[in-house]
Design a protein around this motif. Sequence first.
Motif, mmCIF file in Angstrom:
data_model
loop_
_atom_site.group_PDB
_atom_site.id
_atom_site.type_symbol
_atom_site.label_atom_id
_atom_site.label_comp_id
_atom_site.label_asym_id
_atom_site.label_seq_id
_atom_site.Cartn_x
_atom_site.Cartn_y
_atom_site.Cartn_z
ATOM 1 N N MET A 166 -15.375 -14.244 46.082
ATOM 2 C CA MET A 166 -14.244 -14.758 45.300
ATOM 3 C C MET A 166 -14.717 -15.820 44.321
ATOM 4 N N ALA A 167 -14.125 -15.832 43.220
ATOM 5 C CA ALA A 167 -14.578 -16.766 42.197
ATOM 6 C C ALA A 167 -14.042 -18.163 42.468
ATOM 7 N N ALA A 168 -14.720 -19.107 41.941
ATOM 8 C CA ALA A 168 -14.274 -20.483 42.101
ATOM 9 C C ALA A 168 -13.266 -20.814 41.030
ATOM 10 N N PRO A 169 -12.313 -21.644 41.360
ATOM 11 C CA PRO A 169 -11.339 -22.029 40.342
ATOM 12 C C PRO A 169 -11.977 -22.897 39.280
ATOM 13 N N VAL A 170 -11.488 -22.805 38.101
ATOM 14 C CA VAL A 170 -11.956 -23.566 36.950
ATOM 15 C C VAL A 170 -13.450 -23.426 36.761
ATOM 16 N N GLY A 171 -13.812 -22.514 35.925
ATOM 17 C CA GLY A 171 -15.224 -22.195 35.794
ATOM 18 C C GLY A 171 -15.951 -23.022 34.784
ATOM 19 N N ASN A 172 -17.075 -22.498 34.482
ATOM 20 C CA ASN A 172 -17.978 -23.074 33.510
ATOM 21 C C ASN A 172 -17.421 -23.027 32.102
ATOM 22 N N SER A 173 -16.454 -22.154 31.897
ATOM 23 C CA SER A 173 -16.207 -21.744 30.519
ATOM 24 C C SER A 173 -15.500 -22.800 29.692
ATOM 25 N N SER A 174 -15.384 -22.436 28.430
ATOM 26 C CA SER A 174 -15.129 -23.411 27.382
ATOM 27 C C SER A 174 -13.659 -23.644 27.122
ATOM 28 N N GLY A 175 -13.312 -23.472 25.863
ATOM 29 C CA GLY A 175 -11.987 -23.816 25.386
ATOM 30 C C GLY A 175 -10.875 -22.959 25.945
ATOM 31 N N CYS A 176 -11.231 -21.875 26.585
ATOM 32 C CA CYS A 176 -10.154 -21.006 27.034
ATOM 33 C C CYS A 176 -9.411 -21.605 28.210
ATOM 34 N N TRP A 177 -9.893 -22.690 28.740
ATOM 35 C CA TRP A 177 -9.171 -23.301 29.855
ATOM 36 C C TRP A 177 -8.521 -24.622 29.434
ATOM 37 N N TYR A 207 -5.680 -5.977 43.944
ATOM 38 C CA TYR A 207 -5.657 -5.092 42.778
ATOM 39 C C TYR A 207 -6.963 -5.114 41.988
ATOM 40 N N GLY A 208 -7.917 -5.889 42.443
ATOM 41 C CA GLY A 208 -9.202 -5.909 41.759
ATOM 42 C C GLY A 208 -9.863 -7.270 41.885
ATOM 43 N N VAL A 209 -11.096 -7.322 41.441
ATOM 44 C CA VAL A 209 -11.875 -8.547 41.581
ATOM 45 C C VAL A 209 -11.289 -9.648 40.712
ATOM 46 N N VAL A 210 -11.046 -10.796 41.323
ATOM 47 C CA VAL A 210 -10.579 -11.961 40.576
ATOM 48 C C VAL A 210 -11.794 -12.805 40.221
ATOM 49 N N GLU A 211 -12.014 -13.013 38.940
ATOM 50 C CA GLU A 211 -13.191 -13.772 38.529
ATOM 51 C C GLU A 211 -12.952 -15.268 38.588
ATOM 52 N N GLU A 212 -11.837 -15.686 38.066
ATOM 53 C CA GLU A 212 -11.505 -17.111 38.071
ATOM 54 C C GLU A 212 -10.008 -17.276 38.238
ATOM 55 N N VAL A 232 -4.800 -16.369 36.310
ATOM 56 C CA VAL A 232 -5.733 -15.536 37.071
ATOM 57 C C VAL A 232 -6.505 -14.664 36.097
ATOM 58 N N LYS A 233 -7.827 -14.700 36.236
ATOM 59 C CA LYS A 233 -8.661 -13.882 35.356
ATOM 60 C C LYS A 233 -9.294 -12.781 36.186
ATOM 61 N N PHE A 234 -8.880 -11.566 35.930
ATOM 62 C CA PHE A 234 -9.458 -10.431 36.636
ATOM 63 C C PHE A 234 -10.748 -9.996 35.946
ATOM 64 N N SER A 247 -7.345 -3.833 36.612
ATOM 65 C CA SER A 247 -6.869 -4.597 37.760
ATOM 66 C C SER A 247 -5.685 -5.458 37.365
ATOM 67 N N ALA A 248 -5.802 -6.093 36.202
ATOM 68 C CA ALA A 248 -4.708 -6.937 35.735
ATOM 69 C C ALA A 248 -3.447 -6.111 35.565
ATOM 70 N N ARG A 249 -3.631 -4.910 35.055
ATOM 71 C CA ARG A 249 -2.487 -4.039 34.826
ATOM 72 C C ARG A 249 -1.821 -3.672 36.158
ATOM 73 N N ALA A 250 -2.665 -3.318 37.129
ATOM 74 C CA ALA A 250 -2.123 -2.957 38.437
ATOM 75 C C ALA A 250 -1.412 -4.151 39.066
ATOM 76 N N ALA A 251 -2.020 -5.329 38.954
ATOM 77 C CA ALA A 251 -1.421 -6.521 39.535
ATOM 78 C C ALA A 251 -0.073 -6.807 38.903
ATOM 79 N N LYS A 252 -0.031 -6.682 37.583
ATOM 80 C CA LYS A 252 1.243 -6.948 36.908
ATOM 81 C C LYS A 252 2.305 -5.960 37.367
#
Lengths: 366, 187
Positions: free
Chosen positions: A1-12, A75-80, A98-100, A105-110
Amino acid sequence: MAAPVGNSSGCWSVPEVYKHHEQRKVCISRPKYREGRKEKAVKVYTINLESRYVMVQGVPAIGVMTELIQLCALYGVVEEYRPLDEYPAEEFTEVYLVKFQKLTSARAAKRHMDEKSFYGGVLHVCYVPEYETVEDTRLKLQDRRRYVIRTAQNRAREKEKQERSNEDPTTSDTTTTTEMTIVEYDKTCDSDNTGEAQQTSYMSHYSSFPPLPLPPQEHNFYGHTNQQGNIQTEDKMGTLHNAIINTKQQLQKSTSFSQNSSDRDRGTEQRVTPNQASAVRFVPRTAHLENRKRKMAKEATEISLTDVSGKNEPLIGPKLPEPPKLDMEDVSLNTTVSLIRNTMKQVESVPDLKPLEKKIKPRRRI
Amino acid sequence: MWKKSSDRFEYLQTLVTEFQDTDIEEAKEQVLANLANFAYDPKNMEYLKQLQVTDLFLDMLTEENENFVEFGMGGLCNLSMDPECRDIILQNSGISLVTNCLSSQREETVLSAITTLMSLLTPLSRSEITHPSILHCMLRFSLSESPRLRNLAAVFLQDCCTEEQVAQAEQQMQGQQTAVGIPLPQD
């Protein structure tokens, strides 16, 4: 399972409320034959609206984040994932991002989680494509394009098979052309994907790429489980290195795709014409007049298009996409602003003069 | 319900007929949205082509009702990745019609238009789609406050145009910018 709040940039960064997050009113005026199983709003889904980023609203604020993510993971792997504390939420509820790993997966979850009750609350799940990076958007479009083209090719092949069984065997000419296009396509695929594993992941992706919002149809979402196994190596956030390679491939691909289509066109020409003829027979379309009018208008614009140089060319998109944003919160101030703005516009000889600098916040001066 | 493919065809045909026969705007909007959503599934492409839904969508782009434009543009966005539909759109002077939608006030319409333009790109159509005026428009979009618009415009500029084209367009924009150096509030 992914950790909350990742490395990534402005998208968060701080979330904004967009119109497409709203739940639209369901449409109740449909005639019987157009009623689906579920009440739905009048809305058109395109690839632009979809995303592997999903926002879940209405989660009861009773510390059920783990349970929510477990539900998502069905519904699929959750990345973050992370709570969107800054997002306006109803009382006693929380909002999560939630980032799949996969759009499917996102579609199925929705589909399965939206408007379902969860620990006493009712979830509202929507796509949030505004959290995508440029690379996310690019990959999303590429995946969709590959899927559509692949389907088209399968269809062409099936048709050909049928025709071959129906007609005389002199069509060997066309079969070779399609076979060639298929080989070509596979080659482009190979150059895109660095490894065998990735190739298969795309395959499973295709097979579980279900149509979106068709009202009266059930979809099965199997295939997540083997997706999970395959694709751990794939990093979709994309580095600069990746991006450069991708642009090159994009060019390559676009040329080869067009070759494909022209090849196929030759093959299908004979079939298309009878189809169109029959369509004309039972679908009386009144659009021909319109068409002619449009063509004439287009010729006129073409003339104006060709003889202008870079300087005074027709401006496309004169109303800038940004909706009215500057609000002085006072009627008279607003009037003054628009007055000044109009005067400035008259003064400028250049019709479109927009500041390059990006406005971060509407200025408030009093 | 969809046991036979002919059922699906008949259903779609009923939709098209209703769209043409009804005078009720609301019903037209619903049917149009329906058709546009059916266009998302490539399995329906064949039927939609036979029913000339591509033309129907193109017709919508010049309508006054903004919903018609948005749904029609959405339908084209869904169809245009299919090579045959792409060719139909190109043959019916789709590029200029779609380009006009870049000026729409609605973000969804603009986004659909950008995606459609990217799908319409072929060696033949390249010069028209990467016309400087469209590039200028994309450059402006890439400064937009909306992340979706910004991203999509960036993909267009990176994937559909050469670096020289973008640089040239940027230069032309710079020239315009310095004419009057006062940044105006955006309305």
